[in-house]
Design a protein around this motif. Structure first.
Motif, PDB file in Angstrom:
ATOM      1  N   VAL A  27     -32.963 -41.557  12.250  1.00 55.97           N
ATOM      2  CA  VAL A  27     -32.273 -40.283  12.063  1.00 55.97           C
ATOM      3  C   VAL A  27     -33.076 -39.215  12.789  1.00 55.97           C
ATOM      4  O   VAL A  27     -34.287 -39.083  12.574  1.00 55.97           O
ATOM      5  CB  VAL A  27     -32.146 -39.901  10.580  1.00 55.97           C
ATOM      6  CG1 VAL A  27     -31.558 -38.499  10.440  1.00 55.97           C
ATOM      7  CG2 VAL A  27     -31.268 -40.900   9.837  1.00 55.97           C
ATOM      8  N   GLY A  28     -32.414 -38.454  13.655  1.00 57.05           N
ATOM      9  CA  GLY A  28     -33.062 -37.352  14.348  1.00 57.05           C
ATOM     10  C   GLY A  28     -32.294 -36.067  14.120  1.00 57.05           C
ATOM     11  O   GLY A  28     -31.087 -36.008  14.373  1.00 57.05           O
TER      12      GLY A  28
ATOM     13  N   CYS B 257     -28.114 -35.088  14.184  1.00 61.32           N
ATOM     14  CA  CYS B 257     -27.491 -33.946  13.507  1.00 61.32           C
ATOM     15  C   CYS B 257     -28.269 -32.696  13.894  1.00 61.32           C
ATOM     16  O   CYS B 257     -29.430 -32.542  13.521  1.00 61.32           O
ATOM     17  CB  CYS B 257     -27.487 -34.136  12.002  1.00 61.32           C
ATOM     18  SG  CYS B 257     -26.538 -32.865  11.108  1.00 61.32           S
ATOM     19  N   GLU B 258     -27.611 -31.807  14.644  1.00 62.61           N
ATOM     20  CA  GLU B 258     -28.275 -30.596  15.121  1.00 62.61           C
ATOM     21  C   GLU B 258     -27.729 -29.366  14.393  1.00 62.61           C
ATOM     22  O   GLU B 258     -26.536 -29.091  14.428  1.00 62.61           O
ATOM     23  CB  GLU B 258     -28.067 -30.433  16.626  1.00 62.61           C
ATOM     24  CG  GLU B 258     -28.769 -31.500  17.453  1.00 62.61           C
ATOM     25  CD  GLU B 258     -28.538 -31.319  18.941  1.00 62.61           C
ATOM     26  OE1 GLU B 258     -29.513 -31.022  19.652  1.00 62.61           O
ATOM     27  OE2 GLU B 258     -27.386 -31.469  19.382  1.00 62.61           O
ATOM     28  N   CYS B 259     -28.637 -28.651  13.760  1.00 69.46           N
ATOM     29  CA  CYS B 259     -28.331 -27.361  13.136  1.00 69.46           C
ATOM     30  C   CYS B 259     -27.140 -27.454  12.193  1.00 69.46           C
ATOM     31  O   CYS B 259     -26.270 -26.580  12.186  1.00 69.46           O
ATOM     32  CB  CYS B 259     -28.062 -26.302  14.215  1.00 69.46           C
ATOM     33  SG  CYS B 259     -28.589 -24.637  13.730  1.00 69.46           S
TER      34      CYS B 259
ATOM     35  N   VAL C 210     -23.428 -36.360  13.975  1.00 68.08           N
ATOM     36  CA  VAL C 210     -22.777 -35.695  12.846  1.00 68.08           C
ATOM     37  C   VAL C 210     -22.681 -34.199  13.122  1.00 68.08           C
ATOM     38  O   VAL C 210     -23.656 -33.578  13.528  1.00 68.08           O
ATOM     39  CB  VAL C 210     -23.553 -35.951  11.538  1.00 68.08           C
ATOM     40  CG1 VAL C 210     -22.926 -35.178  10.381  1.00 68.08           C
ATOM     41  CG2 VAL C 210     -23.583 -37.441  11.225  1.00 68.08           C
ATOM     42  N   ALA C 211     -21.488 -33.628  12.869  1.00 64.44           N
ATOM     43  CA  ALA C 211     -21.222 -32.226  13.185  1.00 64.44           C
ATOM     44  C   ALA C 211     -21.424 -32.004  14.681  1.00 64.44           C
ATOM     45  O   ALA C 211     -22.193 -31.149  15.116  1.00 64.44           O
ATOM     46  CB  ALA C 211     -22.099 -31.290  12.353  1.00 64.44           C
ATOM     47  N   CYS C 212     -20.700 -32.781  15.469  1.00 63.96           N
ATOM     48  CA  CYS C 212     -20.911 -32.806  16.917  1.00 63.96           C
ATOM     49  C   CYS C 212     -20.359 -31.585  17.637  1.00 63.96           C
ATOM     50  O   CYS C 212     -20.612 -31.405  18.829  1.00 63.96           O
ATOM     51  CB  CYS C 212     -20.288 -34.065  17.509  1.00 63.96           C
ATOM     52  SG  CYS C 212     -18.476 -34.117  17.425  1.00 63.96           S
TER      53      CYS C 212
ATOM     54  N   GLY D 153     -13.965 -35.728  10.325  1.00 65.38           N
ATOM     55  CA  GLY D 153     -14.431 -36.137   9.013  1.00 65.38           C
ATOM     56  C   GLY D 153     -15.591 -35.278   8.568  1.00 65.38           C
ATOM     57  O   GLY D 153     -16.060 -34.405   9.301  1.00 65.38           O
ATOM     58  N   VAL D 154     -16.049 -35.496   7.345  1.00 63.66           N
ATOM     59  CA  VAL D 154     -17.138 -34.705   6.773  1.00 63.66           C
ATOM     60  C   VAL D 154     -18.345 -35.599   6.510  1.00 63.66           C
ATOM     61  O   VAL D 154     -18.209 -36.805   6.269  1.00 63.66           O
ATOM     62  CB  VAL D 154     -16.696 -34.002   5.469  1.00 63.66           C
ATOM     63  CG1 VAL D 154     -15.594 -33.002   5.762  1.00 63.66           C
ATOM     64  CG2 VAL D 154     -16.227 -35.015   4.428  1.00 63.66           C
ATOM     65  N   ALA D 155     -19.514 -34.981   6.546  1.00 67.00           N
ATOM     66  CA  ALA D 155     -20.764 -35.737   6.424  1.00 67.00           C
ATOM     67  C   ALA D 155     -20.945 -36.333   5.035  1.00 67.00           C
ATOM     68  O   ALA D 155     -21.651 -37.337   4.880  1.00 67.00           O
ATOM     69  CB  ALA D 155     -21.949 -34.828   6.750  1.00 67.00           C
TER      70      ALA D 155
END
Length: 280
Positions: free
Chosen positions: A140-141, A113-115, A51-53, A96-98
């Motif tokens: 989830v990490g 999902c990082e930062c 997510v938010a790659c 897309g959005v989370a």
């Protein structure tokens, strides 16, 4: 996309930001991303959503571990850049959005999902979407910014909107968000030294940009370098005091732990450094 997330996404689309950060848009760079990936201990062919790659750096690392990876980002510019990079053919890239994931229930074995969780205003809604698309027992990490108390007012006003700090929560609050969403907290680690190193890298990068402008090697940017250096010095001080932190958190979809699980918390040393007392 909410205004805070849009502001952060548009900032990180700029090429000069990538130049300053050396291609890694979060503290710790590739080594921290690898620690996060390895902590999941997923078998080959696992279905993983990043997510938010961004431009797909971590998604490509995950694909290199034999996983089936989907990268999701709100920025079309980031996704277009990601498609041009080597290794992108092994990744599905989706805009897309989370808050409204365009995937069926139980589609993934893990979510990365990082930062970015810190930039979402509707954090509970985002986590509910994550648990919706996770298969039973899924993981989830995340790695992210955290705030412990009030930070310097000028830093909050000028820097927070595009450094994931504007709506960052404490480490304990992030664990509570996991528990409330039905995620069992498995491990939490202090990664603040990586944040301190990133601040040093930013300051060195700003010096290089200033020298490049002065020598005429690059066009002048719409950036007050002196003010940027001042803000970076303020950020370094906040990190030293433990008011700005960075952490890595892993959870699994299942029965939430009781509130006593939140005993994992940051404890201050006399020097002001932050250390995590973790339960393995």
């Amino acid at each position: 996309m909410n205004p805070q997330t849009r502001c952060c996404a548009e900032f990180y689309e700029q090429d000069w930001v990538h130049t300053l950060l050396g291609g890694s848009l979060h503290p710790g760079g590739e080594p921290l991303s690898r620690r996060l990936l390895e902590s999941l201990q997923l078998p080959a062919a696992s279905r993983v959503l990043d997510v938010a790659c961004g431009r797909g750096t971590t998604a490509r690392l995950a694909a290199g571990m034999g996983w089936r990876v989907t990268g999701l980002d709100a920025s079309q510019a980031n996704l277009e850049q990601a498609r041009q990079d080597r290794g992108a053919q092994d990744i599905e890239l989706v805009q897309g959005v989370a808050e409204e994931l365009p995937f069926e229930d139980a589609s993934f074995d893990a979510i990365l999902c990082e930062c970015a969780l810190s930039t979402f205003s509707a954090k509970g809604e985002v986590l509910r979407e994550w648990t919706r698309v996770l298969a039973p027992g899924g993981l989830v990490g995340i790695s992210d910014m955290a705030r412990d108390g009030e930070i310097d007012a000028s830093l909050a006003e000028r820097l927070a909107p595009w450094t994931c700090l504007a709506d960052a929560r404490s480490v304990e609050d992030n664990q509570r968000l996991f528990l409330e969403a039905g995620l069992r907290v498995l491990a939490c680690h202090d990664e603040s030294p990586a944040l301190a190193e990133m601040v040093g890298q930013l300051k060195r990068g700003l010096l290089a940009l200033a020298l490049g402008e002065a020598a005429g090697f690059m066009a002048a940017m719409d950036l007050d370098l002196a003010e940027a250096r001042r803000l970076i010095d303020l950020a370094r001080r906040e990190i030293e005091l433990g008011r700005v932190q960075y952490f890595r958190l892993v959870g699994s979809l299942g029965t939430p732990l009781c509130a006593s699980a939140l005993q994992e918390e940051f404890a201050r040393r006399a020097s002001g450094r932050v250390e995590l007392h973790q339960r393995e």
